[in-house]
Design an enzyme around this catalytic site. Sequence first.
Site, mmCIF file in Angstrom:
data_model
loop_
_atom_site.group_PDB
_atom_site.id
_atom_site.type_symbol
_atom_site.label_atom_id
_atom_site.label_comp_id
_atom_site.label_asym_id
_atom_site.label_seq_id
_atom_site.Cartn_x
_atom_site.Cartn_y
_atom_site.Cartn_z
ATOM 1 N N LYS A 1 0.704 -1.059 0.097
ATOM 2 C CA LYS A 1 0.041 -0.093 -0.169
ATOM 3 C C LYS A 1 0.847 1.236 0.007
ATOM 4 C CE LYS A 1 -4.021 -2.470 0.733
ATOM 5 N NZ LYS A 1 -3.348 -3.723 0.984
HETATM 6 C C1 LIG Z 1 -4.228 -4.911 0.399
HETATM 7 C C2 LIG Z 1 -3.333 -6.154 0.407
HETATM 8 C C3 LIG Z 1 -3.611 -7.322 -0.347
HETATM 9 C C4 LIG Z 1 -4.742 -7.176 -1.211
HETATM 10 O O1 LIG Z 1 -4.609 -6.186 -2.337
HETATM 11 P P1 LIG Z 1 -5.742 -5.679 -3.221
HETATM 12 O O2 LIG Z 1 -5.375 -4.562 -3.941
HETATM 13 O O3 LIG Z 1 -6.799 -5.399 -2.150
HETATM 14 O O4 LIG Z 1 -6.217 -6.834 -3.958
HETATM 15 C C5 LIG Z 1 -2.815 -8.494 -0.245
HETATM 16 N N1 LIG Z 1 -1.738 -8.212 0.561
HETATM 17 C C6 LIG Z 1 -1.404 -7.336 1.532
HETATM 18 C C7 LIG Z 1 -0.416 -7.628 2.363
HETATM 19 C C8 LIG Z 1 -2.340 -6.294 1.611
HETATM 20 O O5 LIG Z 1 -2.002 -5.299 2.511
#
Ligand SMILES: *Cc1c(COP(=O)(O)O)cnc(C)c1O
Length: 491
Positions: free
Chosen positions: A110
């Site tokens: 993120k």
């Molecule tokens: C948010 C997240 C995901 C999933 O990603 P999306 O974009 O919501 O599909 C997978 N792994 C981790 C560690 C995340 O923080």
Amino acid sequence: MRYISTRGDVERITASQAIVRGIAPDEGLYVPEQIPPIPIPLEQFVKLSYKEMAFEILKLYLDFTDDELQYCVENAYSPENFDTPMITPLKSVGGYNFLELYHGRTLAFKDLALSILPYLMKVSVKKQGISKKIVILTATSGDTGKAALEGFKDVDGISIMVFYPNDGVSDVQKLQMTTQEGANTSVIGIHGNFDDAQTGVKNIFTDSEFKNEMEAQGYMFSSANSINIGRLIPQIVYYFNAYAQLVVSGGISAGDKIEFTVPTGNFGNILAAYYAKKMGLPISTLICASNSNKVLYDFFRTDDYDKNREFVLTMSPSMDILISSNLERYLYDVSKDPSTVKKLMGELKTSGKYSAMNNGMICGEYVTEEETLASIKKMFEMGYTLDTHTAVAFGAYEKYRRDNTGTMKNIIVSTASPYKFADSVIAAVKGKALSSGIGSMMDELSDMSGTEIPEQIKNLDKKEIRHKTVCEKSEMKGIVRDFVKKVAANS
Ligand SMILES: *Cc1c(COP(=O)(O)O)cnc(C)c1O
């Protein structure tokens, strides 16, 4: 480039408008009118640095001047925000390729988007001549919350509120959020799961009476969730960058096709890969990896989306999602028909399910809890430590390869540091952790893996807990109202 709503709202708006609004008034998501091709031949594009690639790609999507964009990119991908100059290093271990997206401030993928979103938001607010103060409302399955808080803390004219499922995040994730500093931040646990948090926030966004009430006081809402295109577009960059790293290391030649395996929850990360493919990145198949909440696996296998099922709390909590918001953008792209999308989303809301054709470019796989543990163990024995989410992707890739022979290079998208999920990682390798408590588990993981505890979360357990509120779903609106009052009193 103009943006339109997936559900047919007739207004065509600029990127800066879409970034400030977050979601369209008809509850649809903003999508670019077309997906632009990269303007530089691939052989040359792969020679660019991460920041240069970010600049070239964002330029195609945003109504920003070169100076504005340069300001955003330089600040976002600075050495203060990422612990490696590569930003997203590609590691090859035992013939597998892992794209490490966890070198930012909060150790999750993120950070790649949320370190730039505050700058995109600031520039957009200025371009739009908006005098209202912005309140960012965010629902999180664990990682978005912390990354958004770090990105937006102490930013002038913007405050941020995060809702997380009180029993649905890891201990480290929770502590990362509840110890958040910054006078403009608020973190609230809810009695419910991620879907409840996301739906609650969406309902507030589209509550026009509440919106008017806030505007009268000089405030407007926006979103740091992947429904905001300002989140989605920066994520395209690392797919190009990963490809470039494979070319530079001699693994492939520019033009060769490759695959990516993406651990998926809200479908934002894999959607960015899909956009990269449409922009001209040679991707053959995208493998969408799910944990036991395998609503997407079922959809890609059967064309039926059905959220009427038990919500399972897994050891990969950031993928514990049954309503994958960004799938709406994919459905739009496949159908090119907003009235179809509107109909399907209506059915999802009323009956929890719909049927839609998909175009076969994405293959669904899923991995059980046991297989997740086995995946961590297998890679650990090869000298590389995976977090639980990346382990789901690894396990999914192995299943895919078993069923689809071929020699195509595959990149496994690694979304979090194993230190965020130390208890599960230790359990996978040893059966059970010897220690308890966050600090000693991190020490144990460090000892057994021979890796350093990342600076970003060292001493996390010694920080003061500053956010203790937990509420019911039905109380979210009132809590937002109180927060805005507090922000107003402080400014
Ligand atoms: C948010 C997240 C995901 C999933 O990603 P999306 O974009 O919501 O599909 C997978 N792994 C981790 C560690 C995340 O923080």
